[in-house]
Design a protein around this motif. Structure first.
Motif, mmCIF file in Angstrom:
data_model
loop_
_atom_site.group_PDB
_atom_site.id
_atom_site.type_symbol
_atom_site.label_atom_id
_atom_site.label_comp_id
_atom_site.label_asym_id
_atom_site.label_seq_id
_atom_site.Cartn_x
_atom_site.Cartn_y
_atom_site.Cartn_z
ATOM 1 N N PRO A 119 -18.496 -29.815 21.657
ATOM 2 C CA PRO A 119 -17.234 -29.968 22.414
ATOM 3 C C PRO A 119 -16.169 -30.750 21.639
ATOM 4 N N PHE A 120 -16.608 -31.733 20.850
ATOM 5 C CA PHE A 120 -15.658 -32.506 20.043
ATOM 6 C C PHE A 120 -15.017 -31.615 18.971
ATOM 7 N N PHE A 121 -15.843 -30.859 18.263
ATOM 8 C CA PHE A 121 -15.298 -30.013 17.197
ATOM 9 C C PHE A 121 -14.489 -28.827 17.765
ATOM 10 N N ASP A 122 -14.815 -28.410 19.004
ATOM 11 C CA ASP A 122 -14.001 -27.357 19.649
ATOM 12 C C ASP A 122 -12.610 -27.886 20.011
ATOM 13 N N LEU A 123 -12.553 -29.163 20.267
ATOM 14 C CA LEU A 123 -11.305 -29.810 20.679
ATOM 15 C C LEU A 123 -10.356 -30.043 19.490
ATOM 16 N N ILE A 124 -10.952 -30.299 18.328
ATOM 17 C CA ILE A 124 -10.181 -30.712 17.144
ATOM 18 C C ILE A 124 -9.012 -29.762 16.788
ATOM 19 N N PRO A 125 -9.202 -28.427 16.739
ATOM 20 C CA PRO A 125 -8.050 -27.571 16.362
ATOM 21 C C PRO A 125 -6.851 -27.759 17.279
ATOM 22 N N VAL B 232 -23.149 -31.936 11.411
ATOM 23 C CA VAL B 232 -21.929 -32.744 11.553
ATOM 24 C C VAL B 232 -21.123 -32.731 10.251
ATOM 25 N N ILE B 233 -21.827 -32.890 9.138
ATOM 26 C CA ILE B 233 -21.124 -32.918 7.835
ATOM 27 C C ILE B 233 -20.429 -31.573 7.582
ATOM 28 N N VAL B 234 -21.142 -30.472 7.847
ATOM 29 C CA VAL B 234 -20.542 -29.138 7.616
ATOM 30 C C VAL B 234 -19.367 -28.921 8.574
ATOM 31 N N SER B 235 -19.503 -29.384 9.814
ATOM 32 C CA SER B 235 -18.409 -29.232 10.779
ATOM 33 C C SER B 235 -17.178 -30.021 10.314
ATOM 34 N N TYR B 236 -17.407 -31.234 9.829
ATOM 35 C CA TYR B 236 -16.282 -32.031 9.310
ATOM 36 C C TYR B 236 -15.632 -31.334 8.109
ATOM 37 N N LEU B 237 -16.460 -30.666 7.313
ATOM 38 C CA LEU B 237 -15.921 -29.907 6.180
ATOM 39 C C LEU B 237 -14.979 -28.812 6.706
ATOM 40 N N GLY B 238 -15.390 -28.174 7.800
ATOM 41 C CA GLY B 238 -14.530 -27.166 8.449
ATOM 42 C C GLY B 238 -13.221 -27.778 8.910
ATOM 43 N N VAL B 239 -13.294 -28.991 9.471
ATOM 44 C CA VAL B 239 -12.072 -29.680 9.928
ATOM 45 C C VAL B 239 -11.149 -29.936 8.733
ATOM 46 N N LEU C 272 -4.290 -8.174 25.853
ATOM 47 C CA LEU C 272 -4.370 -7.294 24.682
ATOM 48 C C LEU C 272 -5.688 -6.514 24.669
ATOM 49 N N PRO C 273 -5.685 -5.297 24.071
ATOM 50 C CA PRO C 273 -6.922 -4.509 24.028
ATOM 51 C C PRO C 273 -8.022 -5.224 23.228
ATOM 52 N N ARG C 274 -9.261 -5.070 23.667
ATOM 53 C CA ARG C 274 -10.393 -5.786 23.078
ATOM 54 C C ARG C 274 -10.570 -5.457 21.580
ATOM 55 N N VAL C 275 -10.423 -4.174 21.226
ATOM 56 C CA VAL C 275 -10.614 -3.753 19.819
ATOM 57 C C VAL C 275 -9.585 -4.456 18.927
ATOM 58 N N PHE C 276 -8.373 -4.469 19.399
ATOM 59 C CA PHE C 276 -7.288 -5.107 18.651
ATOM 60 C C PHE C 276 -7.580 -6.605 18.465
ATOM 61 N N LEU C 277 -8.014 -7.230 19.544
ATOM 62 C CA LEU C 277 -8.312 -8.672 19.503
ATOM 63 C C LEU C 277 -9.432 -8.992 18.527
ATOM 64 N N GLU C 278 -10.435 -8.118 18.501
ATOM 65 C CA GLU C 278 -11.567 -8.356 17.590
ATOM 66 C C GLU C 278 -11.124 -8.310 16.131
ATOM 67 N N ILE C 279 -10.208 -7.408 15.849
ATOM 68 C CA ILE C 279 -9.706 -7.301 14.461
ATOM 69 C C ILE C 279 -8.859 -8.529 14.127
ATOM 70 N N VAL C 280 -7.944 -8.868 15.033
ATOM 71 C CA VAL C 280 -7.045 -10.023 14.806
ATOM 72 C C VAL C 280 -7.869 -11.303 14.654
ATOM 73 N N ASN C 281 -8.877 -11.407 15.529
ATOM 74 C CA ASN C 281 -9.718 -12.603 15.557
ATOM 75 C C ASN C 281 -10.309 -12.949 14.184
ATOM 76 N N MET C 282 -10.687 -11.920 13.444
ATOM 77 C CA MET C 282 -11.322 -12.151 12.131
ATOM 78 C C MET C 282 -10.377 -12.796 11.127
ATOM 79 N N TYR C 283 -9.075 -12.698 11.397
ATOM 80 C CA TYR C 283 -8.093 -13.268 10.461
ATOM 81 C C TYR C 283 -7.491 -14.581 10.976
ATOM 82 N N THR C 284 -8.084 -15.130 12.022
ATOM 83 C CA THR C 284 -7.548 -16.384 12.550
ATOM 84 C C THR C 284 -8.300 -17.581 11.970
ATOM 85 N N PRO C 285 -7.623 -18.741 11.893
ATOM 86 C CA PRO C 285 -8.304 -19.941 11.373
ATOM 87 C C PRO C 285 -9.521 -20.319 12.226
#
Lengths: 228, 236
Positions: free
Chosen positions: B50-56, B130-137, B184-197
């Protein structure tokens, strides 16, 4: 040697400089005059590579100030119009920042500080200084790195007569060893310090020659050249 | 001393000598700690997810608040003319400012270490995760900084830079979640999703260092830094 060859500059459709050509030799002190909006600041900005001309070329000792900016800018000390400074910094921090960015050894820093009379305010924040002292800090920064060419855009603007006189004396002293371009709207300043006068009006050089000997003659020349 | 470091040091000193740096870092740390800790005992487990989900969501406000002044202020006070008349090229100026704000952001991030330390005291946390998650942050910070600094280079108005950065970062984060699912259509969202941070950040939260995510963060961050350099050169 500074050479401007048929320089034009347009901002959108407005032509600020129209085919100006100049040659400035070593050791000259140029008084660069013109009414507001004549193109003085734009010319200075083109010489230091801050602006790119729309057409024409600029060379400083044969080098282009944009393509070879790192070489060219080590030879130039520039005090822009309104003397922008990082006012949140202390004077000594600011000067050290300029020393570091100019890759200067800082050997002459002590003498520059004494020459510009800012020894007593070194540990003060720039925002706390009077206008006169801020101007001196800007001058000191321009002198760091012992540049061959010094360009001052309205260096005495807004200063009291005493401060103006001190800055003028400093410019005269600097001009003994360097090329100085001094942009100003104070005609008597040019008579006092310059060795040559260039007058620009509406983007065109309307006079380039020796300086008149008296303030009255300078005023008459300026009126004749600009129609003001 | 490298000129990039000279500029980075100047940026860091600005945040250390001005209230803005302390206020923004403190608000970030307080919100991160409060929003996670308030439900810690209700959740009844020691997962830090939950903490790392909050960070972005916190970073999309914190980073623009930190960077809004980077170039906007230089333009407004005309110190940009001073900076560009010094013998430093545009690339060094942008990298220097990027490094400075990046280092200061990491300092603010350190203030959140109290969370894993507290949770580890109460139970056990998976240190590697935790270390890998912080690396993601850290990678997310790098990307957000590059975007926000670019917006700061486009205007002399700090508030405009701040708000536009928040909106764009919000859209980029929201597109990686369920925010647009109803419209938005699900297929479109799945494609867009792959290019999001968020998509690539989530792979770190699973404890995986995926080469594709490293390339994504590196290339997108570099792209916006490059745009900032181009924008700085275009003054001419």
């Amino acid at each position: 040697m500074i050479v401007l060859d048929k320089i034009s500059k347009k901002f959108n459709t407005k032509e600020v400089l129209k085919d100006i050509s100049l040659k400035i030799g070593e050791g000259e002190i140029i008084g660069f005059l013109g009414p507001n909006g004549a193109g003085k600041t734009t010319t200075m900005r083109i010489i230091v590579g801050y602006l790119k001309p729309t057409s024409g070329s600029v060379r400083l000792d044969g080098e282009d100030p944009i393509a070879q900016r790192l070489n060219v800018l080590t030879q130039i000390g520039y005090l822009p119009e309104n003397n922008p400074l990082y006012t949140d910094m202390k004077v000594d921090e600011y000067l050290q920042f300029i020393v570091d960015t100019k890759n200067s050894t800082g050997d002459f820093l002590r003498s520059i500080i004494e020459e510009t009379g800012i020894s007593d305010v070194l540990s003060s924040k720039i925002e706390e200084l009077s206008r006169g002292f801020k101007q001196r800090v800007g001058l000191a920064a321009a002198l760091i790195g012992n540049p061959k060419i010094i360009i001052f855009d309205e260096p005495t603007s807004g200063l009291d007569p005493l401060e103006q006189e001190k800055i003028r004396d400093l410019i005269k002293k600097l001009g003994k060893k360097r090329t100085v371009i001094l942009s100003t709207h104070i005609l008597s300043e040019v008579v006092d310090v310059a060795t040559r006068v260039i007058i620009i009006n509406k983007g065109i050089i309307v006079y380039d020659g020796p300086k008149p000997k008296t303030d009255t003659a300078m005023e008459a020349l300026f009126k004749k050249a600009t129609g003001n | 001393m490298s000129k990039s470091w000279v500029l980075a040091r100047k940026e860091i000193n600005f945040y250390l000598n001005n209230p803005l740096g302390y206020i923004v870092a403190a608000i970030f740390a307080v919100f991160a700690n409060f929003l996670f800790m308030k439900d810690l005992f209700l959740r009844g487990n020691t997962s830090l997810r939950p903490f790392f989900d909050l960070i972005p969501w916190l970073l999309l406000i914190f980073i623009p608040a930190l960077t809004m002044r980077v170039f906007s202020e230089e333009k407004r006070l005309q110190t940009i003319e001073l900076l560009l008349s010094l013998p430093i090229n545009e690339k060094i100026i942008v990298w220097g400012k990027y490094m400075g704000t990046f280092i200061y952001s990491l300092v603010a991030l350190v203030l959140t270490l109290s969370i894993p330390l507290t949770v580890n005291y109460l139970g056990r946390v998976n240190i590697t995760e935790v270390i890998v998650s912080y690396l993601g942050v850290i990678f997310l910070i790098g990307l957000f900084l590059s975007v926000s600094i670019w917006f700061s280079s486009l205007t002399k108005n700090q508030i405009v830079a701040f708000l536009v950065s928040i909106v764009v970062l919000f859209l980029s984060v929201a597109a990686g979640g369920d925010f647009f699912a109803p419209i938005l259509p699900r297929v479109f969202l799945e494609i867009v999703n792959m290019y999001t941070p968020l998509y690539h950040y989530n792979s770190f939260l699973k404890g995986i260092i995926d080469l594709r995510s490293l390339i994504y963060f590196g290339s997108v961050s570099y792209f916006f830094i490059y745009l900032t350099i181009v924008n700085l050169k275009s003054r001419q």
